[in-house]
Structures are given as C-alpha cells and as structure tokens.
Design a protein around this motif. Structure first.
Motif, PDB file in Angstrom:
ATOM      1  N   UNK A  41       0.819  -1.149  -0.195  1.00 12.30           N
ATOM      2  CA  UNK A  41       0.107   0.066  -0.029  1.00 12.30           C
ATOM      3  C   UNK A  41       0.912   1.395  -0.057  1.00 12.30           C
ATOM      4  N   UNK A  42       2.004   1.415   0.958  1.00 15.77           N
ATOM      5  CA  UNK A  42       2.680   2.348   1.224  1.00 15.77           C
ATOM      6  C   UNK A  42       3.421   2.654  -0.315  1.00 15.77           C
ATOM      7  N   UNK A 117       4.893  14.414  -4.740  1.00 23.02           N
ATOM      8  CA  UNK A 117       4.155  13.481  -4.068  1.00 23.02           C
ATOM      9  C   UNK A 117       3.023  12.991  -5.004  1.00 23.02           C
ATOM     10  N   UNK A 118       2.465  11.749  -4.604  1.00 17.59           N
ATOM     11  CA  UNK A 118       1.264  11.364  -5.434  1.00 17.59           C
ATOM     12  C   UNK A 118       0.187  11.654  -4.722  1.00 17.59           C
ATOM     13  N   UNK A 119      -0.702  12.505  -5.344  1.00 19.55           N
ATOM     14  CA  UNK A 119      -1.933  12.984  -5.147  1.00 19.55           C
ATOM     15  C   UNK A 119      -3.235  12.234  -5.413  1.00 19.55           C
ATOM     16  N   UNK A 120      -3.946  12.001  -4.542  1.00 25.46           N
ATOM     17  CA  UNK A 120      -5.230  11.194  -4.707  1.00 25.46           C
ATOM     18  C   UNK A 120      -6.078  11.948  -5.922  1.00 25.46           C
ATOM     19  N   UNK A 248      -4.823   4.010  -7.326  1.00 29.71           N
ATOM     20  CA  UNK A 248      -6.230   4.310  -7.568  1.00 29.71           C
ATOM     21  C   UNK A 248      -7.099   3.261  -6.433  1.00 29.71           C
ATOM     22  N   UNK A 249      -6.850   2.146  -6.486  1.00 32.34           N
ATOM     23  CA  UNK A 249      -7.479   1.383  -5.729  1.00 32.34           C
ATOM     24  C   UNK A 249      -6.995   1.466  -4.245  1.00 32.34           C
ATOM     25  N   UNK A 250      -5.708   1.597  -4.017  1.00 31.84           N
ATOM     26  CA  UNK A 250      -5.041   1.688  -2.736  1.00 31.84           C
ATOM     27  C   UNK A 250      -5.571   3.191  -2.073  1.00 31.84           C
ATOM     28  N   UNK A 251      -5.170   3.997  -2.995  1.00 27.55           N
ATOM     29  CA  UNK A 251      -5.100   5.470  -2.393  1.00 27.55           C
ATOM     30  C   UNK A 251      -6.435   6.218  -2.465  1.00 27.55           C
ATOM     31  N   UNK A 253     -10.268   4.233  -3.474  1.00 27.28           N
ATOM     32  CA  UNK A 253     -11.068   3.281  -3.192  1.00 27.28           C
ATOM     33  C   UNK A 253     -11.211   2.790  -1.812  1.00 27.28           C
ATOM     34  N   UNK A 254     -10.057   2.266  -1.534  1.00 27.08           N
ATOM     35  CA  UNK A 254     -10.071   1.680  -0.104  1.00 27.08           C
ATOM     36  C   UNK A 254     -10.246   2.509   0.830  1.00 27.08           C
ATOM     37  N   UNK A 255      -9.755   3.672   1.026  1.00 29.36           N
ATOM     38  CA  UNK A 255      -9.886   4.742   2.145  1.00 29.36           C
ATOM     39  C   UNK A 255     -11.444   4.881   2.075  1.00 29.36           C
ATOM     40  N   UNK A 256     -12.099   5.084   0.987  1.00 28.95           N
ATOM     41  CA  UNK A 256     -13.624   5.344   1.236  1.00 28.95           C
ATOM     42  C   UNK A 256     -14.545   4.334   1.238  1.00 28.95           C
TER      43      UNK A 256
END
Length: 291
Positions: A41-42, A117-120, A248-251, A253-256
């Motif tokens: 994930x990181x 940085x990678x932004x969502x 996309x999935x990690x940063x 979808x999963x958090x939401x």
C-alpha cells in the motif's frame, strides 16, 4: 485504522525519527497495520518503498542542513546513518547529481521538497469512474505453477512468467491454453515485525488453474487458493498501466470503501479477456481479500 490514516501516521513517525536507526519494520509497527499489505500500500501511494522513502527524506533533510548549518559534512552524513563521508557523498550524488560539498558551496536550497508526491486527485478522472469492484466469494481453487521469492524493491515476476510459459508449451496439452492463469502474492511469516524491510522477501506464485478432470500436476507445484470474500476489480489496458490502477484502488477506493483487508493472499487472474501485455483492450481481474 483506515489506509490513508496509516500512511499519514507512518510519515509523521518517519519525520520524528529521521535521526534514529529506524527500519521499515519500525514504521509498520508504529501504525499497527498488516505487515504484508502495508508495504504494498505504501509503495503504491507514495511511489517508493518505505526504506527508499526513509533514505529520500534523510537526504533532503541532510541537504537542508548543508545550507543552513555549519556542521561538518561528515557529521551530517553520520547523523543520518550513512556509514562514512564516502557513502554519504555517493548516495547524495547518485540522487542529486552533485556532491554535498558542492551543494553547500552553492548555498541555495534547490533540492528540498524535490520529491513529487502522489496525490489522490490525480486518479479522480474519467479513466476510473467505472472502476467499481464486484464483491464476490471465491471457492477453493487448485493451481499448478511455480513459487518464487521476490522483494519489495524488486519484482521479478516478468521473467518468471516467461520461464513458466515456456515450460507450459513443452507439455503439448491443448486444454492448458484455456485455463485461467493466476499471479498470487502469498501472506507469509517472512513479512513480520522481526524481519520486515525493503529487501524483505515474499513468496509469489504464478500458475494455471487445474483443468477439470486433470489426472496430472504436470510436475509443477500445487497450490490451493483459499475460499473467501474478495473485492474484484477489472483493469482495462496495457500491463504497464497496471500500477496506476493499483494506486487508485489503494489511495482512493480503499480509504473510502469502509472495507478492511483480510489476512489472505491477494492475486491477479488472467482469462481469455487478457489479449496480451501491450494490448490497450486487455483485461486483468484483481482480487483483494476483505473482511
């Protein structure tokens, strides 16, 4: 703890311990997160492994001290756990193309915050508006294939697939052409608090689903994929864009989503919809185990 909160807490922990001998295991332990899943994930969200991120931050902080303090170059390097002036100089020049001494002479902060940085919101595009998973139950599945070790920083699955596919051809069994193919990342004790690190080895397993009525294992290793509940995503595109889908999935979808990862293998499945690694219409099914 939600995924994005874990990343934030991990970064704060790293910032507060840059001058201490921290390892990836310390970071993972600080966020009380799955050791197996957290490094993946990181890496997907931040664009580099935990160990690489720590080294990057130490180098940028060292760059700041070169300009804003009068500490000796050697002392700065040692304070960020480089073994010698030579190793510090080598790492600094490898990353920035200039020696620490030359950077200090310039007297200008040109490197601080140089890491993008990678932004969502980079992933909140039309490309992903339809990327919604199917929540599904997977029955036990037997797979014939090859197990190999890979590390967090280096993934050798491409070469292993070439080796595996060449071996399949020698079996001269037409039914194998219609079998689903799997790439599985196995939950194992190798990713635990005591041994977790950037060079931590994890087991991957690639193979084909056991054909119905098959009377042989073709001399390959046999793995049973455990039954369970999974979020199934469909990646559409070439293999080299697969990382963006994972990001996309990690940063995003999963958090939401409200779902938590289960301690089971996650995997990719290749069916007849996979048209080749460079075909923009190829489809790859991605399965994440959830509670």
């Amino acid at each position: 703890m939600e995924c994005h909160q874990a990343i934030g807490k991990a970064i704060v922990f790293i910032e507060n311990h840059l001058n201490e001998p921290i390892k990836a295991s310390d970071v993972a332990g600080a966020v009380f997160y799955s050791y197996y899943h957290f490094h993946r994930y990181f890496s997907a969200v931040m664009g580099e492994s935990i160990g690489s991120y720590i080294r990057s931050r130490r180098l940028t902080q060292a760059a700041w001290e070169l300009v804003h303090t009068e500490k000796r170059v050697l002392d700065i390097g040692l304070s960020f756990y480089f073994e010698s002036a030579e190793s510090f100089t080598r790492a600094f020049k490898s990353r920035y193309g200039i020696t620490p001494t030359a950077y200090r002479k310039n007297g200008v902060d040109t490197l601080i915050c140089s890491r993008k940085p990678i932004l969502t919101n980079e992933f909140d595009s039309i490309r992903y508006t339809d990327l919604k998973p199917e929540i599904t139950m997977i029955p036990p599945t037997h797979i014939f294939g090859m197990r190999f070790e890979t590390s967090i920083d280096e993934n050798n699955s491409v070469s292993m697939w070439k080796q595996f596919n060449q071996q399949i051809i020698t079996f001269n069994d037409p039914q194998l052409s219609f079998c689903r193919r799997f790439e599985i990342y196995e939950v194992a004790d190798s990713c635990c608090a005591q041994s977790f690190g950037a060079d931590c080895s994890i087991n991957a397993f690639i193979g084909i689903e056991c054909p119905v009525g098959a009377q042989t294992d073709y001399g390959l290793q046999v793995k049973e994929l455990s039954e369970g509940k999974y979020a199934k995503f469909v990646h559409v595109g070439t293999v080299d864009t697969l990382l963006m889908t994972y990001q996309y999935i990690w940063s995003v979808w999963f958090p939401k989503s409200g779902y938590e990862l289960a301690e089971q293998d996650d995997f990719e499945c290749y069916t007849e919809r996979f048209l080749g690694p460079n075909n923009p219409h190829s489809e790859i099914d991605i399965y994440f185990p959830i509670k």
